[in-house]
Design an enzyme around this catalytic site. Structure first.
Site, PDB file in Angstrom:
ATOM      1  N   GLY A  70       0.810  -1.214   0.000  1.00  0.00           N
ATOM      2  CA  GLY A  70       0.000   0.000   0.000  1.00  0.00           C
ATOM      3  C   GLY A  70       0.845   1.266   0.000  1.00  0.00           C
ATOM      4  O   GLY A  70       0.595   2.194  -0.774  1.00  0.00           O
ATOM      5  N   ASN A 148      -8.335   2.473   9.140  1.00  0.00           N
ATOM      6  CA  ASN A 148      -7.668   1.335   9.773  1.00  0.00           C
ATOM      7  C   ASN A 148      -7.694   1.368  11.294  1.00  0.00           C
ATOM      8  O   ASN A 148      -7.422   0.368  11.938  1.00  0.00           O
ATOM      9  CB  ASN A 148      -6.215   1.229   9.298  1.00  0.00           C
ATOM     10  CG  ASN A 148      -5.444   2.504   9.537  1.00  0.00           C
ATOM     11  OD1 ASN A 148      -5.807   3.559   9.033  1.00  0.00           O
ATOM     12  ND2 ASN A 148      -4.384   2.433  10.320  1.00  0.00           N
ATOM     13  N   GLN A 176      -7.606  -1.138   3.420  1.00  0.00           N
ATOM     14  CA  GLN A 176      -8.375  -1.920   4.403  1.00  0.00           C
ATOM     15  C   GLN A 176      -9.608  -2.581   3.806  1.00  0.00           C
ATOM     16  O   GLN A 176     -10.174  -3.474   4.438  1.00  0.00           O
ATOM     17  CB  GLN A 176      -8.799  -1.018   5.580  1.00  0.00           C
ATOM     18  CG  GLN A 176      -7.675  -0.649   6.526  1.00  0.00           C
ATOM     19  CD  GLN A 176      -7.157  -1.838   7.346  1.00  0.00           C
ATOM     20  OE1 GLN A 176      -7.862  -2.820   7.577  1.00  0.00           O
ATOM     21  NE2 GLN A 176      -5.918  -1.757   7.792  1.00  0.00           N
ATOM     22  N   SER A 196      -3.316  -3.600  -0.765  1.00  0.00           N
ATOM     23  CA  SER A 196      -2.185  -4.351  -0.235  1.00  0.00           C
ATOM     24  C   SER A 196      -2.622  -5.787   0.063  1.00  0.00           C
ATOM     25  O   SER A 196      -3.593  -6.001   0.803  1.00  0.00           O
ATOM     26  CB  SER A 196      -1.706  -3.661   1.042  1.00  0.00           C
ATOM     27  OG  SER A 196      -0.518  -4.243   1.494  1.00  0.00           O
ATOM     28  N   ALA A 197      -1.897  -6.765  -0.504  1.00  0.00           N
ATOM     29  CA  ALA A 197      -2.362  -8.162  -0.465  1.00  0.00           C
ATOM     30  C   ALA A 197      -2.465  -8.749   0.938  1.00  0.00           C
ATOM     31  O   ALA A 197      -3.348  -9.557   1.213  1.00  0.00           O
ATOM     32  CB  ALA A 197      -1.426  -9.020  -1.320  1.00  0.00           C
ATOM     33  N   HIS A 198      -1.562  -8.334   1.838  1.00  0.00           N
ATOM     34  CA  HIS A 198      -1.561  -8.996   3.151  1.00  0.00           C
ATOM     35  C   HIS A 198      -2.757  -8.621   4.017  1.00  0.00           C
ATOM     36  O   HIS A 198      -2.971  -9.204   5.066  1.00  0.00           O
ATOM     37  CB  HIS A 198      -0.232  -8.740   3.890  1.00  0.00           C
ATOM     38  CG  HIS A 198      -0.050  -7.361   4.426  1.00  0.00           C
ATOM     39  ND1 HIS A 198      -0.153  -7.069   5.759  1.00  0.00           N
ATOM     40  CD2 HIS A 198       0.226  -6.185   3.812  1.00  0.00           C
ATOM     41  CE1 HIS A 198       0.074  -5.777   5.950  1.00  0.00           C
ATOM     42  NE2 HIS A 198       0.310  -5.220   4.783  1.00  0.00           N
ATOM     43  N   THR A 234      12.705  -5.569 -10.704  1.00  0.00           N
ATOM     44  CA  THR A 234      12.164  -6.886 -11.043  1.00  0.00           C
ATOM     45  C   THR A 234      10.937  -7.197 -10.191  1.00  0.00           C
ATOM     46  O   THR A 234      10.949  -6.991  -8.974  1.00  0.00           O
ATOM     47  CB  THR A 234      13.256  -7.965 -10.837  1.00  0.00           C
ATOM     48  OG1 THR A 234      14.381  -7.584 -11.618  1.00  0.00           O
ATOM     49  CG2 THR A 234      12.777  -9.333 -11.244  1.00  0.00           C
ATOM     50  N   CYS A 326       0.918   0.093  12.424  1.00  0.00           N
ATOM     51  CA  CYS A 326       2.020   0.843  11.824  1.00  0.00           C
ATOM     52  C   CYS A 326       2.449   1.977  12.750  1.00  0.00           C
ATOM     53  O   CYS A 326       3.536   2.503  12.632  1.00  0.00           O
ATOM     54  CB  CYS A 326       1.609   1.403  10.472  1.00  0.00           C
ATOM     55  SG  CYS A 326       0.749   0.193   9.472  1.00  0.00           S
TER      56      CYS A 326
END
Ligand code: PLP
Length: 376
Positions: A70, A148, A176, A196-198, A234, A326
């Site tokens: 994110g 969040n 979120q 954000s994937a997590h 990459t 965070c």
């Protein structure tokens, strides 16, 4: 019993996601930019994930830019758009990834900022937003879809309509909510969105920026030509594949998961209200129609044990957060709690749920909180 209720900080990887990623960690390792067959195999997997994510959001593949999460998606957009927009309208409830980036851009005089007013329940004042837009049409509006810390949901259609009226551009931090709410971007006036994937049972360290076609960004990185030159370097092959899989799985069961998780949240609201005198809930978090079903921010009344509340919960096997993960380590209340004038004598506990939680876990939490809270 171990109870993980910190899903707004991060979620557990789904086993199916791990399985989808495994071949790209074990045997497929070509550089996606290489033109030989090993490289092309990796490229094909990345493009498949991009196509799937774009399809779920109702956008085109080229509008999806893979990032490391994110924070990077937010920085690529906010820093990259300053050549087009020099006035931002945002709120003091944003995640530090947005809040500090905007403060930084303001400090180096690339932008001026209007901070919109916040209602006492932590919602964005639409009146203040309208006035700010009237004063500064053609601004960039930066607001989060789901908060969040307190769980407030932004009325996205209303905000996007307002931006339309004033010819403003909208960026939405949906870290979120992606994977938890059906986001259909085809007809929305949204120029950029971060995910954000997590946060939706995918791997950590990977995310994406949705960048609406024709939205011009300067690249903030110098390097290779990956991701339309906006994110040189990459690609994180296995994680991108995992993110695509996680979003597909989440999307397929959004309604079922919402109903189930919301029932857990209601159980906790009821249990805490019955157990703790003068318990309050921050923001709109206890109003299930105005807040994320995945999050409950509880405000406990002043008590000698408050300082030890999180520690005692941890000892009882219950993992929760005091505010934003965070922002942890900060001694004072978070900027969000300060912005909503939360009484610092009260203790905030953020409970955040996933489909892996059970009603038995919630009952255990309520029981333990009662013990901890009234132990003296
Ligand atoms: N935006 C919001 C609302 C968040 O909750 C977070 C993470 O907690 C971020 C942005 C940053 O995402 P990431 O940790 O993937 O960089």
């Amino acid at each position: 019993m171990q109870v993980y209720l910190d899903n707004a900080a991060t979620t557990a990887l789904l086993p199916e996601v791990f399985d989808a990623m495994a071949p790209y960690l074990k045997k497929v390792y070509g550089n996606p930019s290489s033109t030989h067959s090993a490289g092309r195999e990796s490229r094909a997997a990345i493009e498949l994930a991009r196509k799937s994510i774009a399809h779920i959001l109702g956008v085109t593949s080229k509008e999806i830019i893979f990032t490391s999460g994110g924070t990077e998606a937010i920085n690529i957009f906010l820093q990259g758009i300053t050549s087009e927009y020099n006035h931002f309208i945002s709120s003091r409830l944003e995640h530090p990834a947005v809040y500090r980036t905007i403060q930084y851009l303001e400090k180096i005089k690339l932008v001026t900022v209007t901070w919109v007013d916040i209602e006492s329940d932590g919602s964005i004042s639409m009146d203040s937003l309208s006035k700010s837009l009237a004063q500064h049409p053609k601004s960039l509006v930066v607001l989060m879809h789901g908060n969040n810390e307190i769980g407030n949901l932004l009325p996205l259609d209303e905000v996007s309509g307002l931006c339309d009226n004033y010819n403003a551009t909208l960026f939405v931090d949906a870290v979120q909510t992606t994977g938890h709410y059906p986001l259909s971007l085809a007809n929305e006036n949204i120029a950029g969105l971060s995910a954000s994937a997590h946060k939706f049972h995918g791997p950590k360290g990977v995310g994406f920026l949705y960048l609406k076609e024709k939205t011009k960004l300067n690249n903030i990185y110098q390097g290779g030509e990956q991701e339309r030159m906006l994110r040189a370097g990459t690609e994180n092959l296995a994680s991108i594949v995992g993110m695509g899989k996680a979003l597909e799985i989440m999307q397929a069961s959004i309604d079922k998961d919402k109903a189930y998780i919301e029932s857990l949240k209601k159980l906790l609201i009821l249990g805490l209200s019955d157990t703790i005198n003068d318990i309050q809930f921050n923001g709109t978090s206890a109003k299930t129609d105005q807040s994320m079903y995945t999050l409950l921010s509880a405000s406990f009344p002043p008590h000698p044990n408050n300082d030890m509340l999180l520690f005692n919960l941890d000892l009882a096997g219950i993992q929760v957060s005091a505010g934003s993960a965070c922002a942890s380590g900060a001694v004072s209340e978070s900027h969000v709690m300060q912005a909503i004038n939360h009484d610092p004598e009260r203790a905030t506990v953020r409970f955040s749920f996933s489909k892996n939680n059970t009603p038995q876990e919630i009952e255990y939490v309520i029981r333990k909180i009662k013990e901890i809270y009234y132990q003296d």
